[in-house]
Design a protein around this motif. Structure first.
Motif, PDB file in Angstrom:
ATOM      1  N   LEU A  45      44.080  25.970  34.986  1.00 37.47           N
ATOM      2  CA  LEU A  45      43.140  27.089  34.980  1.00 37.47           C
ATOM      3  C   LEU A  45      43.099  27.785  36.336  1.00 37.47           C
ATOM      4  CD1 LEU A  45      40.185  25.515  32.939  1.00 37.47           C
ATOM      5  CD2 LEU A  45      41.848  27.211  32.152  1.00 37.47           C
ATOM      6  N   LEU A  46      43.175  27.006  37.411  1.00 38.48           N
ATOM      7  CA  LEU A  46      43.168  27.594  38.753  1.00 38.48           C
ATOM      8  C   LEU A  46      44.402  28.458  39.000  1.00 38.48           C
ATOM      9  CD1 LEU A  46      41.796  24.618  40.878  1.00 38.48           C
ATOM     10  CD2 LEU A  46      40.662  26.801  40.458  1.00 38.48           C
ATOM     11  N   VAL A  47      45.563  27.981  38.540  1.00 37.79           N
ATOM     12  CA  VAL A  47      46.779  28.788  38.679  1.00 37.79           C
ATOM     13  C   VAL A  47      46.625  30.098  37.919  1.00 37.79           C
ATOM     14  CG1 VAL A  47      49.221  28.929  38.027  1.00 37.79           C
ATOM     15  CG2 VAL A  47      48.352  26.883  39.151  1.00 37.79           C
ATOM     16  N   HIS A  48      46.056  30.022  36.724  1.00 35.97           N
ATOM     17  CA  HIS A  48      45.847  31.228  35.911  1.00 35.97           C
ATOM     18  C   HIS A  48      44.931  32.214  36.642  1.00 35.97           C
ATOM     19  CE1 HIS A  48      45.511  33.592  32.208  1.00 35.97           C
ATOM     20  NE2 HIS A  48      44.223  33.669  32.464  1.00 35.97           N
ATOM     21  N   LYS A  49      43.831  31.708  37.206  1.00 38.08           N
ATOM     22  CA  LYS A  49      42.900  32.581  37.922  1.00 38.08           C
ATOM     23  C   LYS A  49      43.536  33.148  39.197  1.00 38.08           C
ATOM     24  CE  LYS A  49      39.319  32.248  35.216  1.00 38.08           C
ATOM     25  NZ  LYS A  49      38.814  33.427  34.474  1.00 38.08           N
ATOM     26  N   ALA A  50      44.290  32.325  39.913  1.00 34.96           N
ATOM     27  CA  ALA A  50      44.959  32.790  41.128  1.00 34.96           C
ATOM     28  C   ALA A  50      45.985  33.868  40.809  1.00 34.96           C
ATOM     29  CB  ALA A  50      45.621  31.612  41.841  1.00 34.96           C
ATOM     30  N   ALA A  51      46.697  33.698  39.689  1.00 32.27           N
ATOM     31  CA  ALA A  51      47.713  34.670  39.295  1.00 32.27           C
ATOM     32  C   ALA A  51      47.099  36.049  39.073  1.00 32.27           C
ATOM     33  CB  ALA A  51      48.426  34.198  38.029  1.00 32.27           C
ATOM     34  N   GLN A  52      45.874  36.083  38.575  1.00 30.03           N
ATOM     35  CA  GLN A  52      45.205  37.362  38.358  1.00 30.03           C
ATOM     36  C   GLN A  52      44.996  38.118  39.667  1.00 30.03           C
ATOM     37  OE1 GLN A  52      41.656  35.963  36.355  1.00 30.03           O
ATOM     38  NE2 GLN A  52      42.542  36.261  34.323  1.00 30.03           N
ATOM     39  N   LYS A  53      44.878  37.375  40.773  1.00 30.72           N
ATOM     40  CA  LYS A  53      44.653  37.992  42.073  1.00 30.72           C
ATOM     41  C   LYS A  53      45.944  38.374  42.796  1.00 30.72           C
ATOM     42  CE  LYS A  53      40.152  37.801  42.209  1.00 30.72           C
ATOM     43  NZ  LYS A  53      39.356  39.045  42.303  1.00 30.72           N
ATOM     44  N   VAL A  54      47.045  37.732  42.413  1.00 28.68           N
ATOM     45  CA  VAL A  54      48.290  37.920  43.167  1.00 28.68           C
ATOM     46  C   VAL A  54      49.129  39.067  42.622  1.00 28.68           C
ATOM     47  CG1 VAL A  54      50.445  36.823  43.887  1.00 28.68           C
ATOM     48  CG2 VAL A  54      48.316  35.524  43.909  1.00 28.68           C
ATOM     49  N   GLY A  55      49.320  39.121  41.297  1.00 33.80           N
ATOM     50  CA  GLY A  55      50.143  40.203  40.771  1.00 33.80           C
ATOM     51  C   GLY A  55      50.393  40.076  39.286  1.00 33.80           C
ATOM     52  N   ALA A  56      50.623  41.224  38.644  1.00 26.56           N
ATOM     53  CA  ALA A  56      50.866  41.227  37.201  1.00 26.56           C
ATOM     54  C   ALA A  56      52.145  40.476  36.845  1.00 26.56           C
ATOM     55  CB  ALA A  56      50.945  42.664  36.693  1.00 26.56           C
ATOM     56  N   ASP A  57      53.131  40.501  37.744  1.00 25.31           N
ATOM     57  CA  ASP A  57      54.374  39.783  37.466  1.00 25.31           C
ATOM     58  C   ASP A  57      54.141  38.273  37.443  1.00 25.31           C
ATOM     59  OD1 ASP A  57      54.073  40.179  40.427  1.00 25.31           O
ATOM     60  OD2 ASP A  57      55.781  38.815  40.470  1.00 25.31           O
ATOM     61  N   VAL A  58      53.198  37.790  38.266  1.00 20.84           N
ATOM     62  CA  VAL A  58      52.872  36.367  38.264  1.00 20.84           C
ATOM     63  C   VAL A  58      52.193  36.002  36.951  1.00 20.84           C
ATOM     64  CG1 VAL A  58      51.657  34.519  39.472  1.00 20.84           C
ATOM     65  CG2 VAL A  58      52.641  36.413  40.768  1.00 20.84           C
ATOM     66  N   MET A  59      51.298  36.863  36.479  1.00 18.57           N
ATOM     67  CA  MET A  59      50.643  36.636  35.190  1.00 18.57           C
ATOM     68  C   MET A  59      51.673  36.567  34.065  1.00 18.57           C
ATOM     69  SD  MET A  59      47.397  36.177  35.344  1.00 18.57           S
ATOM     70  CE  MET A  59      46.941  36.527  33.642  1.00 18.57           C
ATOM     71  N   ALA A  60      52.674  37.439  34.125  1.00 24.94           N
ATOM     72  CA  ALA A  60      53.714  37.439  33.095  1.00 24.94           C
ATOM     73  C   ALA A  60      54.512  36.145  33.124  1.00 24.94           C
ATOM     74  CB  ALA A  60      54.646  38.638  33.288  1.00 24.94           C
ATOM     75  N   ALA A  61      54.779  35.646  34.328  1.00 26.98           N
ATOM     76  CA  ALA A  61      55.594  34.439  34.464  1.00 26.98           C
ATOM     77  C   ALA A  61      54.855  33.193  34.002  1.00 26.98           C
ATOM     78  CB  ALA A  61      56.053  34.270  35.911  1.00 26.98           C
ATOM     79  N   ILE A  62      53.563  33.109  34.320  1.00 28.46           N
ATOM     80  CA  ILE A  62      52.837  31.856  34.038  1.00 28.46           C
ATOM     81  C   ILE A  62      52.095  31.901  32.703  1.00 28.46           C
ATOM     82  CG2 ILE A  62      52.630  31.320  36.492  1.00 28.46           C
ATOM     83  CD1 ILE A  62      49.454  32.209  34.747  1.00 28.46           C
ATOM     84  N   GLY A  63      52.285  32.952  31.926  1.00 25.32           N
ATOM     85  CA  GLY A  63      51.591  33.077  30.647  1.00 25.32           C
ATOM     86  C   GLY A  63      51.657  31.848  29.747  1.00 25.32           C
ATOM     87  N   PRO A  64      52.850  31.228  29.585  1.00 21.82           N
ATOM     88  CA  PRO A  64      52.933  30.054  28.711  1.00 21.82           C
ATOM     89  C   PRO A  64      52.099  28.861  29.164  1.00 21.82           C
ATOM     90  CG  PRO A  64      55.111  31.012  29.040  1.00 21.82           C
ATOM     91  CD  PRO A  64      54.184  31.711  29.992  1.00 21.82           C
ATOM     92  N   LEU A  65      51.585  28.892  30.398  1.00 20.68           N
ATOM     93  CA  LEU A  65      50.700  27.808  30.850  1.00 20.68           C
ATOM     94  C   LEU A  65      49.465  27.686  29.965  1.00 20.68           C
ATOM     95  CD1 LEU A  65      50.275  27.684  34.748  1.00 20.68           C
ATOM     96  CD2 LEU A  65      51.104  25.887  33.232  1.00 20.68           C
TER      97      LEU A  65
END
Length: 351
Positions: free
Chosen positions: A115-135
């Motif tokens: 959950l923390l990675v998911h929340k952090a990804a929202q702050k870093v970049g849309a490309d990170v959200m796309a990459a970690i989506g399957p989490l």
């Protein structure tokens, strides 16, 4: 001049993903051990199902890490903790109940980390959200596993303390909690990402989607620092993707895709690499930077359209499901090695 990407937030997420993978491997080891130690058929059945999920989720996690494109190593403290827990689990100091109790705590840690990675990804970049989506798949299943493990802990704990079986209503309560949780948030999010082995088309398409997000982020940003960050990621992603395709996919596809069409893919990627190196030498604040990015995007999107139409069709028509999944496994392995090499080259040039 655009320097190599050196973004602390992305590195921190890479480290956390490596931590999660290490814990996931420990969870699998524990569950295999529990199956050997358990004498209760119902508890064994539950661990067997959880183990199947965790083995599948390890594959999903490995895909996420390769998609993320920034190799990381677990923290030393996490490695030390895992080594200590592994020693305790394999020894005789803890009872079976105590081992399962510790295992449930690890599951809780895994849920919170995801959950923390998911929340952090929202702050870093849309490309990170796309990459970690399957989490999301792993997060929701781990949450359901927690509910099952709570029931197992209660049953084993009551037996250890009293020598008697616990109220069987525990299992009904656990099942209700799992059903409620899965029904509310699980199915919609995990739909389409719950299979263990993606085929080569799935994996390549994930790469394409992430690159498309990076182009969009570059197009809408005017911040030189963010442009440098996004291009740094784009450079690494496209380079690793292209080299992995040229190592695993194109040489084998030539036999059924055709000499000319396959050569066209090679030529497009050669032009793409040339442009990447050209853009790397341009200041992000220069007007030339975005002009070259537009040229690069045109080449890449044309390349993507060819792969996702004619190449994918040729693969579907000429490979079995097992063969296509094997190509995906080899593609991810090749891409991971390339990413490790690029990371070392970046570290070397920074010295």
């Amino acid at each position: 001049m655009v320097s190599s990407l050196d973004d602390t937030k992305r590195k921190a997420i890479a480290t956390k993903l490596a931590d999660i993978k290490l814990i996931q491997q420990l969870l699998i080891e524990n569950e295999q051990l529990f199956l050997r130690e358990s004498s209760d058929s119902e508890i064994s059945d539950r661990f067997r199902k959880i183990l199947e999920d965790d083995q599948k989720n390890l594959g999903i996690l490995e895909t996420v890490i390769v998609q993320y494109g920034n190799p990381g190593q677990p923290k030393d403290t996490v490695q030390q903790m895992v080594d200590k827990v592994r020693q305790l689990m394999q020894g005789s100091e803890l009872t079976f109940f105590e081992k399962v109790f510790q295992h449930e705590l690890l599951k809780h840690q895994q849920v919170m980390s995801g959950l923390l990675v998911h929340k952090a990804a929202q702050k870093v970049g849309a490309d990170v959200m796309a990459a970690i989506g399957p989490l999301n798949t792993i997060n929701f299943e781990n949450r359901a596993h927690q509910e099952q493990l709570k029931g197992v802990v209660e049953v084993l704990g009551v037996r250890e303390l009293t020598g008697q079986d616990a109220d069987q209503g525990i299992w009904a309560r656990v099942q209700d909690a799992i059903a409620a949780f899965s029904g509310v948030v699980g199915s919609a999010v995990t739909q389409g990402t719950d299979k263990q082995d993606m085929n080569i088309q799935d994996v390549i398409r994930l790469d394409h989607n992430k690159v498309n997000v990076l182009f969009a982020e570059i197009a809408k940003s005017n911040d030189p620092q963010k442009l440098q960050e996004y291009f740094g990621q784009l450079y690494k992603d496209l380079t690793a993707h292209a080299e992995a395709e040229e190592e695993v996919v194109y040489p084998r596809a030539r036999a059924f895709y055709g000499q000319d069409d396959t050569q066209e893919l090679y030529d497009e990627q050669a032009e793409m690499k040339r442009l990447l190196d050209e853009i790397k030498a341009i200041d992000p604040s220069s007007s030339q930077f975005k002009d070259r990015i537009k040229n690069l995007a045109t080449i890449v999107m044309d390349h993507v359209r060819q792969e996702e139409s004619t190449l994918f069709a040729a693969i579907r028509n000429n490979l079995s499901s097992d063969q296509s999944e094997q190509w995906a496994t080899e593609f991810k392995a090749a891409k991971s090695k390339i990413q490790q090499r690029l990371a070392k080259e970046t570290q070397g040039s920074a010295r």
